[in-house]
Design an enzyme around this catalytic site. Structure first.
Site, PDB file in Angstrom:
ATOM      1  N   TYR A  36      40.867  12.900  32.193  1.00  0.00           N
ATOM      2  CA  TYR A  36      40.666  12.996  30.751  1.00  0.00           C
ATOM      3  C   TYR A  36      39.852  14.227  30.392  1.00  0.00           C
ATOM      4  O   TYR A  36      39.321  14.917  31.267  1.00  0.00           O
ATOM      5  CB  TYR A  36      40.010  11.722  30.216  1.00  0.00           C
ATOM      6  CG  TYR A  36      38.533  11.554  30.542  1.00  0.00           C
ATOM      7  CD1 TYR A  36      38.098  11.273  31.831  1.00  0.00           C
ATOM      8  CD2 TYR A  36      37.559  11.682  29.551  1.00  0.00           C
ATOM      9  CE1 TYR A  36      36.748  11.108  32.120  1.00  0.00           C
ATOM     10  CE2 TYR A  36      36.201  11.517  29.828  1.00  0.00           C
ATOM     11  CZ  TYR A  36      35.810  11.235  31.123  1.00  0.00           C
ATOM     12  OH  TYR A  36      34.475  11.079  31.400  1.00  0.00           O
ATOM     13  N   LYS A 145      37.554  15.358  36.412  1.00  0.00           N
ATOM     14  CA  LYS A 145      37.187  14.481  35.292  1.00  0.00           C
ATOM     15  C   LYS A 145      38.131  13.277  35.294  1.00  0.00           C
ATOM     16  O   LYS A 145      39.030  13.157  34.448  1.00  0.00           O
ATOM     17  CB  LYS A 145      37.232  15.266  33.970  1.00  0.00           C
ATOM     18  CG  LYS A 145      36.352  14.652  32.890  1.00  0.00           C
ATOM     19  CD  LYS A 145      36.090  15.640  31.768  1.00  0.00           C
ATOM     20  CE  LYS A 145      35.468  14.993  30.545  1.00  0.00           C
ATOM     21  NZ  LYS A 145      34.169  14.376  30.727  1.00  0.00           N
ATOM     22  N   GLU A 177      23.590  14.923  38.449  1.00  0.00           N
ATOM     23  CA  GLU A 177      23.813  14.999  36.994  1.00  0.00           C
ATOM     24  C   GLU A 177      23.513  13.644  36.393  1.00  0.00           C
ATOM     25  O   GLU A 177      23.038  12.736  37.093  1.00  0.00           O
ATOM     26  CB  GLU A 177      25.252  15.435  36.704  1.00  0.00           C
ATOM     27  CG  GLU A 177      26.293  14.497  37.280  1.00  0.00           C
ATOM     28  CD  GLU A 177      27.737  14.936  37.029  1.00  0.00           C
ATOM     29  OE1 GLU A 177      27.987  15.746  36.129  1.00  0.00           O
ATOM     30  OE2 GLU A 177      28.612  14.418  37.748  1.00  0.00           O
ATOM     31  N   LEU A 201      30.263  17.285  37.539  1.00  0.00           N
ATOM     32  CA  LEU A 201      31.324  17.775  36.668  1.00  0.00           C
ATOM     33  C   LEU A 201      30.892  19.148  36.144  1.00  0.00           C
ATOM     34  O   LEU A 201      29.752  19.295  35.682  1.00  0.00           O
ATOM     35  CB  LEU A 201      31.531  16.814  35.488  1.00  0.00           C
ATOM     36  CG  LEU A 201      32.716  17.199  34.621  1.00  0.00           C
ATOM     37  CD1 LEU A 201      34.016  16.723  35.261  1.00  0.00           C
ATOM     38  CD2 LEU A 201      32.583  16.637  33.219  1.00  0.00           C
TER      39      LEU A 201
HETATM   40  N1  PDD Z   1      31.294  13.279  29.619  1.00  0.00           N
HETATM   41  N2  PDD Z   1      28.950  15.061  33.734  1.00  0.00           N
HETATM   42  C1  PDD Z   1      29.624  13.919  33.519  1.00  0.00           C
HETATM   43  C2  PDD Z   1      29.694  12.903  34.625  1.00  0.00           C
HETATM   44  C3  PDD Z   1      30.241  13.695  32.273  1.00  0.00           C
HETATM   45  O1  PDD Z   1      30.941  12.559  32.076  1.00  0.00           O
HETATM   46  C4  PDD Z   1      30.116  14.669  31.255  1.00  0.00           C
HETATM   47  C5  PDD Z   1      30.760  14.510  29.911  1.00  0.00           C
HETATM   48  C6  PDD Z   1      29.386  15.841  31.528  1.00  0.00           C
HETATM   49  C7  PDD Z   1      29.235  16.961  30.513  1.00  0.00           C
HETATM   50  O2  PDD Z   1      30.420  17.726  30.388  1.00  0.00           O
HETATM   51  P1  PDD Z   1      30.793  18.454  29.016  1.00  0.00           P
HETATM   52  O3  PDD Z   1      29.631  19.298  28.644  1.00  0.00           O
HETATM   53  O4  PDD Z   1      31.991  19.269  29.326  1.00  0.00           O
HETATM   54  O5  PDD Z   1      31.046  17.362  27.992  1.00  0.00           O
HETATM   55  C8  PDD Z   1      28.829  16.009  32.785  1.00  0.00           C
HETATM   56  C9  PDD Z   1      32.111  13.061  28.442  1.00  0.00           C
HETATM   57  C10 PDD Z   1      31.530  13.563  27.175  1.00  0.00           C
HETATM   58  C11 PDD Z   1      32.536  11.602  28.411  1.00  0.00           C
HETATM   59  O6  PDD Z   1      32.779  11.077  29.475  1.00  0.00           O
HETATM   60  O7  PDD Z   1      32.686  11.043  27.324  1.00  0.00           O
END
Ligand code: PDD
Length: 283
Positions: A36, A145, A177, A201
């Site tokens: 996703y 992701k 993270e 991620l």
């Molecule tokens: N999640 N690390 C993880 C495990 C995440 O699920 C996310 C974001 C991030 C940050 O990535 P970005 O800056 O590209 O949003 C880091 C999204 C928002 C979610 O699962 O809804």
């Protein structure tokens, strides 16, 4: 935004959310076999679309799938889902699709299921948040992701049960993270964040923060951060597309810095908001 029955996209069609149906044999449902993306939309504009679509392609390649649509086609779909000018996010999910037989091995000739919707972004809470540290129990492909988020779900819930809003994950003594965010820490005046690897991620917000910090001559470092270093950091931030830059004021029940959002956060948050506003103006 709170549209009650919004229009969503499913497999080539736009329809009301309550009409959307997916097969029970979908491999996303049976195996969590899919990926996703979450793309913020500010002032009606998709934020860092190229970067998000590049990560989408990397995630697809990571699970041996071809992109079902091209950049132009994605953009057309997303544009039709965006409602008004308020801050929102496109959620896009691609699963391997429904095969006739439940079998772990990847089937040939299966048509992917493609789903997209727009959801509101809730404003960042003022005053900072509490977090807890937990053992990073996830798999070794966290750079993908993947929709397979059960460990993240359990970790986030464990954090909530302990009065935090997020879990900061620790793998072999080092910070990886958050359960759904990247982590920054100000240590000895340097804004540090763990380097990209299979254990995190590659956050799009993370990259932007580094870019903006460097532009404004704030010293940065992409390096491993030990739990001990995190515990003595003067500031800790969580970053993500839906939560932007969230200051942490309490870590495992102990104050971070002065127990209020720190000066570097104030500075970078203002820079980030200004950057967002330039997108709105360019419309
Ligand atoms: N999640 N690390 C993880 C495990 C995440 O699920 C996310 C974001 C991030 C940050 O990535 P970005 O800056 O590209 O949003 C880091 C999204 C928002 C979610 O699962 O809804």
């Amino acid at each position: 935004m709170a549209v009650e029955n919004p229009t969503i996209y499913l497999n080539g069609e736009f329809m009301a959310l309550d009409r959307a149906k997916v097969s029970v044999l979908d491999r996303g449902f049976l195996f969590g076999d899919g990926i996703y993306e979450v793309i913020p939309v500010y002032g009606g504009r998709l934020f860092r679309l190229d970067e998000h679509l590049r990560r989408l392609e990397d995630s697809l390649a990571g699970i041996r799938m071809q992109p079902p649509l091209n950049r132009c086609e994605w953009e057309k779909i997303f544009d039709r889902l965006i409602v008004g000018e308020q801050d929102q996010a496109v959620y896009l999910q691609i699963t391997r699709g429904a095969a006739l037989k439940r079998d772990h091995a990847i089937p040939a000739d299966v048509v992917p299921t493609v789903f997209a919707m727009c959801t509101p972004i809730t404003p960042v809470p003022a005053g900072g948040v509490r977090v807890v540290t937990l053992d990073d129990i996830r798999w070794q492909y966290c750079h993908i992701k993947a929709i397979t988020l059960l460990p993240n779900v359990l970790l986030r819930q464990q954090a909530l049960d302990r009065g935090g809003v997020e879990a900061i994950l620790i793998r072999h003594g080092d910070v990886t993270e958050g359960a759904a965010s990247n982590v920054f820490a100000v240590i000895d005046g340097v804004l540090a964040t763990p380097p990209k690897s299979r254990h995190i991620l590659p956050g799009i917000t993370r990259d932007l923060i580094l870019e903006l910090a460097q532009e404004y001559r704030i010293p940065t470092a992409e390096r491993n951060i030990t739990l001990a270093e995190l515990q003595r950091a003067s500031e800790i931030w969580l970053t993500s597309s839906t939560r932007e830059i969230l200051p942490v004021v309490e870590l495992d029940g102990t104050r971070v810095g002065d127990g209020v959002p720190g000066p570097l956060w104030q500075n970078l948050y203002a820079i980030y908001q200004e950057y967002k506003n330039t997108l709105r103006v360019r419309r």
